[in-house]
Design a protein around this motif. Structure first.
Motif, PDB file in Angstrom:
ATOM      1  N   ARG A 396     -37.971  -3.967  68.296  1.00  0.00           N
ATOM      2  CA  ARG A 396     -37.245  -5.550  68.435  1.00  0.00           C
ATOM      3  C   ARG A 396     -36.961  -5.830  69.943  1.00  0.00           C
ATOM      4  O   ARG A 396     -36.543  -4.882  70.464  1.00  0.00           O
ATOM      5  CB  ARG A 396     -36.341  -5.667  67.347  1.00  0.00           C
ATOM      6  N   ARG A 397     -36.721  -6.796  70.091  1.00  0.00           N
ATOM      7  CA  ARG A 397     -36.092  -7.420  71.261  1.00  0.00           C
ATOM      8  C   ARG A 397     -34.581  -6.904  71.501  1.00  0.00           C
ATOM      9  O   ARG A 397     -34.052  -6.999  70.538  1.00  0.00           O
ATOM     10  CB  ARG A 397     -36.056  -8.761  71.822  1.00  0.00           C
ATOM     11  N   LEU A 398     -34.223  -6.277  72.595  1.00  0.00           N
ATOM     12  CA  LEU A 398     -32.893  -5.860  72.592  1.00  0.00           C
ATOM     13  C   LEU A 398     -31.759  -6.830  73.207  1.00  0.00           C
ATOM     14  O   LEU A 398     -30.873  -6.215  73.729  1.00  0.00           O
ATOM     15  CB  LEU A 398     -32.987  -4.503  73.522  1.00  0.00           C
ATOM     16  N   THR A 399     -32.206  -7.856  73.684  1.00  0.00           N
ATOM     17  CA  THR A 399     -31.484  -9.047  74.077  1.00  0.00           C
ATOM     18  C   THR A 399     -31.412  -9.974  73.014  1.00  0.00           C
ATOM     19  O   THR A 399     -32.646 -10.513  72.699  1.00  0.00           O
ATOM     20  CB  THR A 399     -31.830  -9.417  75.496  1.00  0.00           C
ATOM     21  N   ARG A 499     -21.508 -20.193  72.814  1.00  0.00           N
ATOM     22  CA  ARG A 499     -22.499 -19.421  73.402  1.00  0.00           C
ATOM     23  C   ARG A 499     -22.391 -17.746  73.221  1.00  0.00           C
ATOM     24  O   ARG A 499     -21.228 -17.571  73.743  1.00  0.00           O
ATOM     25  CB  ARG A 499     -23.032 -19.440  74.744  1.00  0.00           C
ATOM     26  N   ILE A 500     -23.295 -16.884  72.649  1.00  0.00           N
ATOM     27  CA  ILE A 500     -23.123 -15.447  72.695  1.00  0.00           C
ATOM     28  C   ILE A 500     -24.251 -14.748  73.129  1.00  0.00           C
ATOM     29  O   ILE A 500     -25.487 -15.369  72.963  1.00  0.00           O
ATOM     30  CB  ILE A 500     -22.870 -15.130  71.132  1.00  0.00           C
ATOM     31  N   VAL A 501     -23.978 -13.833  74.237  1.00  0.00           N
ATOM     32  CA  VAL A 501     -24.818 -12.976  74.761  1.00  0.00           C
ATOM     33  C   VAL A 501     -24.887 -11.544  74.532  1.00  0.00           C
ATOM     34  O   VAL A 501     -23.781 -11.044  74.750  1.00  0.00           O
ATOM     35  CB  VAL A 501     -25.036 -13.297  76.241  1.00  0.00           C
ATOM     36  N   ILE A 502     -26.006 -10.906  74.009  1.00  0.00           N
ATOM     37  CA  ILE A 502     -25.982  -9.767  73.582  1.00  0.00           C
ATOM     38  C   ILE A 502     -26.962  -9.046  74.239  1.00  0.00           C
ATOM     39  O   ILE A 502     -28.198  -9.417  74.431  1.00  0.00           O
ATOM     40  CB  ILE A 502     -26.130  -9.512  71.977  1.00  0.00           C
ATOM     41  N   ASP A 503     -26.851  -8.012  74.921  1.00  0.00           N
ATOM     42  CA  ASP A 503     -27.705  -7.158  75.723  1.00  0.00           C
ATOM     43  C   ASP A 503     -27.528  -5.800  75.394  1.00  0.00           C
ATOM     44  O   ASP A 503     -26.793  -5.036  75.934  1.00  0.00           O
ATOM     45  CB  ASP A 503     -27.647  -7.311  77.119  1.00  0.00           C
ATOM     46  N   VAL A 504     -28.445  -5.083  74.432  1.00  0.00           N
ATOM     47  CA  VAL A 504     -28.314  -3.831  73.928  1.00  0.00           C
ATOM     48  C   VAL A 504     -28.559  -2.940  74.996  1.00  0.00           C
ATOM     49  O   VAL A 504     -27.786  -1.901  74.850  1.00  0.00           O
ATOM     50  CB  VAL A 504     -29.212  -3.581  72.645  1.00  0.00           C
ATOM     51  N   ALA A 505     -29.665  -3.060  75.799  1.00  0.00           N
ATOM     52  CA  ALA A 505     -30.070  -2.034  76.817  1.00  0.00           C
ATOM     53  C   ALA A 505     -28.869  -1.904  77.815  1.00  0.00           C
ATOM     54  O   ALA A 505     -28.577  -0.903  78.339  1.00  0.00           O
ATOM     55  CB  ALA A 505     -31.231  -2.644  77.510  1.00  0.00           C
ATOM     56  N   ALA A 506     -28.340  -3.070  78.234  1.00  0.00           N
ATOM     57  CA  ALA A 506     -27.075  -3.024  79.094  1.00  0.00           C
ATOM     58  C   ALA A 506     -25.847  -2.769  78.469  1.00  0.00           C
ATOM     59  O   ALA A 506     -24.878  -2.472  78.922  1.00  0.00           O
ATOM     60  CB  ALA A 506     -27.001  -4.297  79.753  1.00  0.00           C
TER      61      ALA A 506
END
Length: 555
Positions: A396-399, A499-506
């Motif tokens: 799955r995409r991580l952002t 607005r919510i921004v999630i970046d699992v990799a970061a």
């Protein structure tokens, strides 16, 4: 041997204790022996506890054969699938600390000399470790095994499959008849859930910490290896009392690091994070478990893929060598000087450990992957932490960037999904589910699985201060966000459309709202006093500490 359970002859405590125990059939000779608590969370309410009474009897027999006397001490016996029905799900985590205090009252009140703790469902192993750390008397944790599971229309079927399928029924994508058939075949006997969920993960943690006998986890319930461990634990606990080896000799910073590495290597339950922090708190060991998960995440390779994180069964994992084999493959990273309940070090045990199947439990130089499956994120939405669980073969995409749609209960979220309020591109914010807010920490997995049933996995992200399934989650799900909404965390300030921004990799989770807007919302949402009400959950709500402190209780 000087035992704390013995009192001076002629005193009132000696006389009244002798009167009680003579009536139970103990001799004067028995009363001079080490007195061991057999901590048993038996219950007829859940299959995971249904076999513990027989185990307790065998443990007491083994203790007597070794020269001690075993006393059964009962505790509450929570099961996530049974006891989450009431109190908005709050009784689950709250019962962990109730078990700790049950043990303290039963064992410390009687001044017994040691404990054999029978670990079964999710909350028993961490509670027993916490009690061992608090009381600091010789203790061995015995994992009492995982349940046999069945098949549904030719495919593997366990309790987690049933839980996930129920989310599909809620969205009309699976029939009730099919779910009924699944539920009739998912559990075929005693023991804990058969996947790499919280119970099996915490059993493995007990061994990685050194608090369970080496080679004893995971194990099939009522199997010959389980019964052998019971016998050996009964023998060893009497020796432990005589040797004076105590939990705080074992529960050192190095031991906690070893346990964290084991969890990362097996893609273990995210619930292990808060449980290990709670054990450290009770053992008064100055270690930041959350920090260990962050620092070690990129160093520890992924070595095993047990259902539902990957293709292998828990039976295959056990046959490959289980926890001992995982530690062997991690040997180059571990703190090998740490003591175990055998009195020998981790390194000494690993010297004779072999890995039976290096395809099931991979060597560190040939891992399944190097991206961590348990990821801690921080940011303006989760200033302390949030946790994301990724499957082993994660594609799955991580952002994710999206607009918030906010609910204050799982039921409201389920209704919103059914009514079409939640759509592709949304970030479902489920708040008020943390230790204080629930109170007791509500289960947020039902909406997550319902999203999967609605075909919205990967199209809708979830952010919650509640707890999630220890096995697996679908899509980008940030759980256990801290500080929680009820404790003044940013989740309390989120409004629909933010607005919510999630970046699992970061490893970030951010709320993209101007600070002046948030300041105005804080003024409007000033916290009100917690209303007084009777009952255990009210007590818990007033004394529970934040997740970063393990959600332990402090007055």
């Amino acid at each position: 041997m000087q035992l704390r359970s013995n009192f001076e002859k002629g005193t009132s405590r000696w006389a009244t204790r002798r009167a009680q125990w003579r009536a139970l059939g103990l001799s004067d000779e028995d009363m001079e022996k080490p007195k061991i608590a057999v901590v048993n969370s038996s219950s007829d309410l859940a299959i995971c506890y249904s076999h513990l009474d027989d185990i307790a009897r065998r443990a007491k027999d083994a203790i007597r054969a070794a020269g001690g006397i075993g006393f059964e001490v009962r505790t509450t016996a929570p099961s996530d699938f049974i006891h989450s029905a009431g109190g908005r799900g709050g009784y689950i985590l709250a019962s962990r600390d109730l078990i700790v205090n049950d043990i303290e009252a039963g064992v410390e009140g009687a001044l017994l000399d040691g404990m054999v703790c029978l670990a079964s469902c999710d909350k028993t192993a961490p509670a027993q470790l916490m009690a061992a750390g608090r009381l600091n008397i010789p203790t061995i944790v015995v994992a009492c095994g995982y349940q046999p599971c069945g098949t549904f229309r030719g495919e593997h079927c366990d309790i987690e499959d049933v839980f996930l399928a129920a989310g599909h029924v809620a969205q009309g994508r699976l029939g009730v008849d099919e779910l009924t058939e699944m539920s009739e075949n998912a559990v075929l006997g005693a023991g804990v859930c058969a996947g790499m969920g919280t119970a099996n993960s915490m059993h493995i943690v007990c061994e990685a910490l050194g608090m369970a006998l080496p080679g004893s986890t995971p194990v099939a319930a009522n199997s010959a290896p389980m019964w052998d461990t019971v016998e050996r634990a009964g023998q060893r606990i009497v020796e432990l009392v005589r040797d004076g080896l105590k939990p705080r000799d074992v529960l050192t910073p190095g031991a906690f690091a070893n346990a964290v590495m084991a969890v990362l290597a097996i893609s273990g339950s995210i619930n292990c994070v808060k449980h290990l922090q709670a054990v450290a708190a009770e053992a008064e060991c100055d270690v930041d478990v959350y920090g260990l998960f962050e620092r070690l995440a990129d160093d520890v390779p992924l070595l095993a893929a047990v259902r539902p994180n990957g293709p292998h069964s828990i039976e295959q994992f056990e046959a490959a060598g289980g926890a001992a084999a995982v530690l062997k493959q991690l040997e180059g990273l571990l703190h090998k000087e740490t003591l175990t309940v055998t009195g020998r070090t981790t390194g000494e045990h690993l010297a004779s450990t072999e890995v039976a199947d290096p395809e099931i439990i991979r060597p560190a130089d040939r891992p399944l992957g190097r991206r961590p499956a348990v990821v801690l994120v921080r940011g303006s939405l989760a200033p302390a932490t949030g946790i994301v669980k990724l499957a082993v073969a994660e594609e799955r995409r991580l952002t994710f960037e999206g607009r918030a749609i906010v609910y204050d209960s799982p039921e409201d979220a389920m209704t919103g999904l059914r009514d079409g309020e939640i759509r592709e591109g949304h970030v479902l914010v489920l708040r008020g589910q943390g230790p204080k807010g629930s109170p007791g920490m509500g289960m947020a997995s039902r909406p997550v699985f319902a999203l999967d049933g609605a075909g919205l996995t990967g199209k809708v992200a979830v952010v919650t201060d509640g707890q999630l399934s220890g096995l697996v989650n679908k899509g980008i799900v940030v759980g256990e966000v801290s500080p929680e909404a009820a404790d003044g965390g940013p989740l309390a300030l989120v409004e629909n459309g933010d607005r919510i921004v999630i970046d699992v990799a970061a490893r970030t989770a951010d709320l993209d709202v101007p600070e002046d807007v948030l300041a105005e919302r804080r003024t409007r949402l000033a916290r009100t006093p917690v209303p007084a009400r009777p009952g255990w959950l009210s007590i818990y709500q007033h004394v529970v500490r934040p997740l970063q402190e393990g959600a332990v209780l402090r007055g």
